[in-house]
Motif scaffolding. Structure first.
Motif, mmCIF file in Angstrom:
data_model
loop_
_atom_site.group_PDB
_atom_site.id
_atom_site.type_symbol
_atom_site.label_atom_id
_atom_site.label_comp_id
_atom_site.label_asym_id
_atom_site.label_seq_id
_atom_site.Cartn_x
_atom_site.Cartn_y
_atom_site.Cartn_z
ATOM 1 N N HIS A 170 0.813 -1.223 0.000
ATOM 2 C CA HIS A 170 0.000 0.000 0.000
ATOM 3 C C HIS A 170 0.844 1.270 0.000
ATOM 4 N N SER A 171 2.123 1.162 -0.358
ATOM 5 C CA SER A 171 2.955 2.361 -0.405
ATOM 6 C C SER A 171 3.990 2.241 -1.519
ATOM 7 N N VAL A 172 4.546 3.384 -1.882
ATOM 8 C CA VAL A 172 5.682 3.449 -2.803
ATOM 9 C C VAL A 172 6.779 4.220 -2.082
ATOM 10 N N VAL A 173 7.918 3.575 -1.901
ATOM 11 C CA VAL A 173 8.989 4.233 -1.153
ATOM 12 C C VAL A 173 9.641 5.328 -1.984
ATOM 13 N N PHE A 174 10.271 6.250 -1.288
ATOM 14 C CA PHE A 174 10.955 7.367 -1.923
ATOM 15 C C PHE A 174 12.021 6.831 -2.879
ATOM 16 N N PRO A 175 12.170 7.432 -4.061
ATOM 17 C CA PRO A 175 13.168 6.957 -5.030
ATOM 18 C C PRO A 175 14.560 6.847 -4.414
ATOM 19 N N GLY A 176 15.202 5.728 -4.673
ATOM 20 C CA GLY A 176 16.536 5.476 -4.156
ATOM 21 C C GLY A 176 16.561 4.576 -2.938
ATOM 22 N N ILE A 177 15.391 4.373 -2.311
ATOM 23 C CA ILE A 177 15.324 3.467 -1.162
ATOM 24 C C ILE A 177 14.901 2.096 -1.668
ATOM 25 N N ASP A 178 15.864 1.244 -1.929
ATOM 26 C CA ASP A 178 15.537 -0.104 -2.375
ATOM 27 C C ASP A 178 15.343 -1.014 -1.165
ATOM 28 N N LEU A 179 14.945 -2.249 -1.422
ATOM 29 C CA LEU A 179 14.638 -3.185 -0.345
ATOM 30 C C LEU A 179 15.845 -3.423 0.550
ATOM 31 N N ALA A 180 17.014 -3.596 -0.045
ATOM 32 C CA ALA A 180 18.219 -3.859 0.743
ATOM 33 C C ALA A 180 18.551 -2.682 1.656
ATOM 34 N N THR A 181 18.465 -1.475 1.109
ATOM 35 C CA THR A 181 18.749 -0.281 1.906
ATOM 36 C C THR A 181 17.761 -0.141 3.052
ATOM 37 N N HIS A 182 16.495 -0.334 2.754
ATOM 38 C CA HIS A 182 15.456 -0.180 3.776
ATOM 39 C C HIS A 182 15.649 -1.205 4.899
ATOM 40 N N ASP A 198 13.060 -5.176 16.092
ATOM 41 C CA ASP A 198 13.085 -6.507 16.700
ATOM 42 C C ASP A 198 12.793 -7.597 15.682
ATOM 43 N N ALA A 199 12.017 -7.273 14.661
ATOM 44 C CA ALA A 199 11.756 -8.186 13.547
ATOM 45 C C ALA A 199 11.455 -7.330 12.329
ATOM 46 N N ILE A 200 11.759 -7.853 11.160
ATOM 47 C CA ILE A 200 11.562 -7.116 9.913
ATOM 48 C C ILE A 200 10.554 -7.873 9.055
ATOM 49 N N ILE A 201 9.581 -7.125 8.494
ATOM 50 C CA ILE A 201 8.458 -7.705 7.757
ATOM 51 C C ILE A 201 8.603 -7.387 6.275
ATOM 52 N N VAL A 202 8.448 -8.427 5.454
ATOM 53 C CA VAL A 202 8.513 -8.283 3.997
ATOM 54 C C VAL A 202 7.143 -8.629 3.421
ATOM 55 N N LYS A 212 16.716 -11.588 4.562
ATOM 56 C CA LYS A 212 17.292 -12.463 5.590
ATOM 57 C C LYS A 212 18.808 -12.481 5.493
ATOM 58 N N GLU A 213 19.340 -12.492 4.298
ATOM 59 C CA GLU A 213 20.796 -12.477 4.130
ATOM 60 C C GLU A 213 21.395 -11.168 4.653
ATOM 61 N N ILE A 214 20.675 -10.068 4.499
ATOM 62 C CA ILE A 214 21.180 -8.764 4.923
ATOM 63 C C ILE A 214 21.157 -8.620 6.438
ATOM 64 N N VAL A 215 20.060 -9.045 7.089
ATOM 65 C CA VAL A 215 19.895 -8.765 8.522
ATOM 66 C C VAL A 215 20.351 -9.908 9.409
ATOM 67 N N GLY A 216 20.690 -11.043 8.836
ATOM 68 C CA GLY A 216 21.273 -12.136 9.611
ATOM 69 C C GLY A 216 20.355 -12.698 10.670
ATOM 70 N N ASP A 217 20.736 -12.569 11.936
ATOM 71 C CA ASP A 217 19.973 -13.174 13.021
ATOM 72 C C ASP A 217 18.688 -12.435 13.362
ATOM 73 N N THR A 218 18.517 -11.239 12.856
ATOM 74 C CA THR A 218 17.269 -10.518 13.114
ATOM 75 C C THR A 218 16.106 -11.292 12.491
ATOM 76 N N TYR A 277 13.219 -19.261 4.249
ATOM 77 C CA TYR A 277 14.080 -18.142 4.609
ATOM 78 C C TYR A 277 13.488 -17.286 5.737
ATOM 79 N N ALA A 278 12.182 -17.195 5.809
ATOM 80 C CA ALA A 278 11.543 -16.376 6.842
ATOM 81 C C ALA A 278 11.448 -17.139 8.156
ATOM 82 N N ASP A 279 11.420 -16.375 9.246
ATOM 83 C CA ASP A 279 11.302 -16.956 10.587
ATOM 84 C C ASP A 279 9.856 -17.081 11.035
#
Length: 295
Positions: free
Chosen positions: A187-199, A209-213, A231-237, A256-258
């Motif tokens: 339901h959103s479009v992120v600001f240009p330049g903010i890709d998934l990895a950066t976010h 505490d947890a990240i939602i995709v 998951k590869e970017i945030v490791g144990d999170t 891949y998801a917890d």
């Protein structure tokens, strides 16, 4: 930063600060691959779809669905103002009558089940959600835009709220309430330049505490590649699938998801506006338990 990193710290302030994070999804839900069911509240007083029914009706519906989840093996629930649409963006614009109703019902849900309860307030009502969670005794909140910037489907530009939320949580003596935060949210479009990895990196840096995709809209799954990348970017999170999980795609996504947050699939005929269907809950949890048994 997780347990292994804490061992490297010598500064007492750093040990204290970072040790408050959720180290594992098991710490809160007591299982791997945790499934969190959505309790979509009926339209609350003040919202366009509200037709004057009593708070008892809203409360009874919410408790009934929460108990269906608990009785059929779901590991946690989120109480959300799903049908207060069209949504406001940002906590400052959410009407007090809707906040009060949400908090009143959430408190009764918490008292009615033994599994962890979370709170979401759409769109990006993180401050409101934290206040409701504190009042209701909930264990976590979902934050729609914790870092970065985006335009919502309502057309409004919005920004991250991590700084305000961290300070408010400290002030409320609520550091036991965990932050589950979205990246590149539906339901959103992120600001240009903010890709998934950066976010994802930003959210992790600011102690999510947890990240939602999620997918693009409610009920749409994210790609397996996106879940794997985060998951590869945030490791144990802990990483959660935030939309679109079904028995058919659960094995691929939960590789891949917890865990996952599930709303639409659990409803009668898979229609979000319908009540929760116990048979669909049983079917998905059977698939998830099969995945857990193979781990």
């Amino acid at each position: 930063m997780r347990k292994s990193t804490l061992d490297l710290f010598v500064s007492k302030w750093a040990i204290e600060f970072y040790s408050k994070r959720l180290f594992s999804i098991r710490d809160l839900f007591k299982v791997d691959k945790a499934i969190i069911g959505m309790v979509h509240l009926m339209p609350l007083p003040g919202s366009p779809a509200y037709t004057g029914y009593s708070m008892d009706v809203i409360e009874e519906q919410a408790i009934r669905e929460a108990k269906i989840y608990e009785e059929n093996g779901v590991d946690g629930i989120i109480v959300e103002n799903m049908w207060d649409l069209p949504y406001y963006s940002g906590a400052s614009r959410i009407p007090p009558e809707e906040i009060a109703a949400h908090a009143a019902v959430a408190r009764q849900v918490v008292k009615s089940v033994s599994i962890p309860v979370g709170i979401t307030v759409i769109h990006n009502g993180g401050r409101v959600a934290l206040g409701i969670a504190k009042a209701a005794g909930a264990k976590f909140i979902r934050v729609c835009l914790y870092t970065g910037a985006a335009v919502w489907d309502t057309g409004e530009f919005d920004h991250g709220v991590a700084a305000d939320l961290m300070r408010l949580r400290k002030m409320l003596y609520a550091e036991d309430i965990k932050f589950f935060v979205d990246v590149v949210k539906k339901h959103s479009v992120v600001f240009p330049g903010i890709d998934l990895a950066t976010h994802a990196k930003w959210a992790d840096f600011y102690l999510a505490d947890a990240i939602i995709v999620t997918g693009r809209m409610t009920g749409e799954p994210p790609s397996v590649e996106d879940v794997k990348l985060v998951k590869e970017i945030v490791g144990d999170t802990p990483v959660l699938v935030g939309s679109g999980l079904t028995p058919e795609n659960a094995e691929k996504l939960l590789r891949y998801a917890d865990g996952a947050i599930v709303g639409t699939y659990f409803k009668v005929n898979g229609v979000a506006q319908n009540p929760v269907d116990p048979e669909r809950v049983k079917k998905l949890m059977s698939a998830v338990n099969s995945i857990r048994s193979k781990a």
